[in-house]
Motif scaffolding. Sequence first.
Motif, short mmCIF file in Angstrom:
data_model
loop_
_atom_site.label_atom_id
_atom_site.label_comp_id
_atom_site.label_asym_id
_atom_site.label_seq_id
_atom_site.Cartn_x
_atom_site.Cartn_y
_atom_site.Cartn_z
N TYR A 323 2.59 -0.96 11.12
CA TYR A 323 1.97 -0.07 10.13
C TYR A 323 0.48 0.12 10.42
N ASP A 324 -0.16 -0.91 10.94
CA ASP A 324 -1.55 -0.74 11.37
C ASP A 324 -1.64 0.35 12.43
N ALA A 325 -0.70 0.32 13.39
CA ALA A 325 -0.67 1.33 14.45
C ALA A 325 -0.38 2.71 13.87
N LEU A 326 0.57 2.78 12.91
CA LEU A 326 0.93 4.06 12.30
C LEU A 326 -0.25 4.65 11.54
N SER A 327 -1.02 3.79 10.89
CA SER A 327 -2.18 4.28 10.14
C SER A 327 -3.26 4.83 11.06
N GLN A 328 -3.24 4.41 12.32
CA GLN A 328 -4.18 4.95 13.30
C GLN A 328 -3.69 6.29 13.86
N LEU A 337 0.07 2.89 1.64
CA LEU A 337 0.83 2.20 0.59
C LEU A 337 1.97 1.39 1.21
N ASN A 338 2.65 1.96 2.19
CA ASN A 338 3.70 1.22 2.88
C ASN A 338 3.12 0.02 3.64
N ARG A 339 1.93 0.20 4.18
CA ARG A 339 1.26 -0.90 4.88
C ARG A 339 0.95 -2.03 3.89
N ALA A 340 0.60 -1.67 2.66
CA ALA A 340 0.33 -2.67 1.63
C ALA A 340 1.56 -3.52 1.36
N VAL A 341 2.74 -2.88 1.34
CA VAL A 341 3.98 -3.62 1.12
C VAL A 341 4.21 -4.60 2.27
N ALA A 342 4.05 -4.11 3.50
CA ALA A 342 4.26 -4.98 4.67
C ALA A 342 3.29 -6.15 4.66
N LEU A 343 2.02 -5.90 4.33
CA LEU A 343 1.02 -6.98 4.28
C LEU A 343 1.37 -8.01 3.21
N SER A 344 1.89 -7.52 2.08
CA SER A 344 2.24 -8.45 1.00
C SER A 344 3.37 -9.37 1.42
N MET A 345 4.33 -8.81 2.17
CA MET A 345 5.47 -9.62 2.61
C MET A 345 5.05 -10.60 3.71
N ALA A 346 4.07 -10.21 4.51
CA ALA A 346 3.63 -11.07 5.61
C ALA A 346 2.62 -12.11 5.17
N PHE A 347 1.70 -11.72 4.27
CA PHE A 347 0.56 -12.59 3.96
C PHE A 347 0.36 -12.87 2.48
N GLY A 348 1.24 -12.37 1.62
CA GLY A 348 1.15 -12.67 0.21
C GLY A 348 0.87 -11.45 -0.65
N GLU A 350 -1.09 -10.92 -3.12
CA GLU A 350 -2.49 -10.63 -3.46
C GLU A 350 -3.14 -9.75 -2.39
N VAL A 351 -2.72 -9.91 -1.12
CA VAL A 351 -3.25 -9.07 -0.04
C VAL A 351 -2.76 -7.63 -0.21
N GLY A 352 -1.48 -7.48 -0.52
CA GLY A 352 -0.93 -6.14 -0.73
C GLY A 352 -1.54 -5.46 -1.94
N LEU A 353 -1.76 -6.22 -3.02
CA LEU A 353 -2.34 -5.64 -4.24
C LEU A 353 -3.74 -5.13 -3.99
N GLU A 354 -4.49 -5.83 -3.17
CA GLU A 354 -5.87 -5.39 -2.86
C GLU A 354 -5.84 -4.02 -2.18
N VAL A 355 -4.90 -3.81 -1.24
CA VAL A 355 -4.80 -2.52 -0.57
C VAL A 355 -4.31 -1.45 -1.54
N ALA A 356 -3.30 -1.80 -2.36
CA ALA A 356 -2.77 -0.83 -3.33
C ALA A 356 -3.84 -0.41 -4.33
N ASP A 357 -4.65 -1.38 -4.78
CA ASP A 357 -5.72 -1.06 -5.74
C ASP A 357 -6.73 -0.08 -5.16
N SER A 358 -6.93 -0.17 -3.84
CA SER A 358 -7.90 0.75 -3.20
C SER A 358 -7.39 2.18 -3.19
N LEU A 359 -6.11 2.37 -3.49
CA LEU A 359 -5.53 3.72 -3.49
C LEU A 359 -5.47 4.33 -4.88
N MET A 360 -5.93 3.61 -5.88
CA MET A 360 -5.78 4.07 -7.27
C MET A 360 -6.53 5.38 -7.54
N GLN A 361 -7.60 5.62 -6.82
CA GLN A 361 -8.39 6.84 -7.04
C GLN A 361 -8.03 7.96 -6.06
#
Length: 418
Positions: A323-328, A337-348, A350-361
């Motif tokens: 997903y990092d590569a796809l985002s590039q 948003l999909n990358r946030a899901v993958a990060l949450s599954m890989a690293f927890g 709270e990591v995914g929520l931080e990315v998702a929160d950055s998309l709220m606006q």
Amino acid sequence: MKESAVHRTIDGIWRIESARIIAGLARMVRDVGLAEDLAQDALVIALERWQEMGIPDKPGAWLMTTAKRRAIDHLRRNKLRDRKYEELGWEIDRQHEPDWDEALDDPVGDDLLRLIFTTCHPVLSAEARVALTLRLLGGLTTEEIASAFLVPEPTVAQRIVRAKRTLAAARVPFELPPKNELAARLSSVLEVIYLMFNEGYAASSGGSWIRPLLCDEALRLGRILAEIAPDEPEVHGLVALMEIQSSRFRARVSPSGEPILLMDQNRSLWDHLLIRRGLAAITRAERLGKAFGPYLIQASIAACHARACAASETDWVRISALYDALSQVAPSPVVELNRAVALSMAFGPEVGLEVADSLMQEPSLKNYHLLPSVRGDFLMKLDRKQEASIEFKRAATLARNEKERELLLRRASDCTVE
């Protein structure tokens, strides 16, 4: 053979052969709309004659020859007696008995490729491209297309008619685009097939979670494109993605039609033949030695899921890297948003929520139901159940698919704080 049986047989033959026939005729008359009309004339003749004479041994060639004769008649009536007409007329009329093998000797692959590039021309809107492609290359009726996309049949009919008029008015040539335009035009073709498949895989509205007919047609078109454009890795990437995603259909919906999320699916129900086909398409693309594009990267993500015998064995670290590569390669808020899901599954979570929160606006995600749905999932895993329930309820108000809305409301109920 009974009349109804003959009609069913002809309908099946038409779905298989119509695209090749229309493509061959379009090369002759240089008009996609006229080519379809001539092909339909041949179909009407078949419906009349095959009831009496039976289905010929080579029905596709019979239809092709009959349609070509209609094209010659049209050229004669319009007094287009140029050299090409004379050659075509002599070629078809020179024998008392048609040579059915010869009828299919045209460079069909090239003709189909021209037709795909014509129906997916950027001069048309995305909706018109999809409707026209399904009509001419998928062999679907306007009623079937309307039903698949949940729009009125007259709307689809108007889109198709306008699309043909637009192509004629713009004088879009029935030919492959020049090399300097090929990549951009191929991108349009792949986008149409991808859009078609996605609408079938996760219906955006209505009462059904999936629409297999759309997925089947998109996959069929992708396979055709892979055979006639074998040196394009992104074509194989898209085919691989569709093969692997299609493998999940039996596990994706409960007997009552309720959605089953990926991590909860019974993987023994996955179609392993489709998975093997998808993995083979990825290998085929990789052997071309070119850079990975967005479809091949997404196919690689799907392959990670397919290779995991159980949900717990999924390689989420690799998926997050993909997903990092796809985002590039193809950055977008949805990819993030999909990358946030993958990060949450890989690293927890709270990591995914931080990315998702950055998309709220993000304006484009303002009414996108999956953003609050994903946030609700993260919050639930963090044991912030009251907040999660609010997010799931908000997602349900934004979802247009009835089955998806019901699922989100159930998840909101599950989060009720004691």
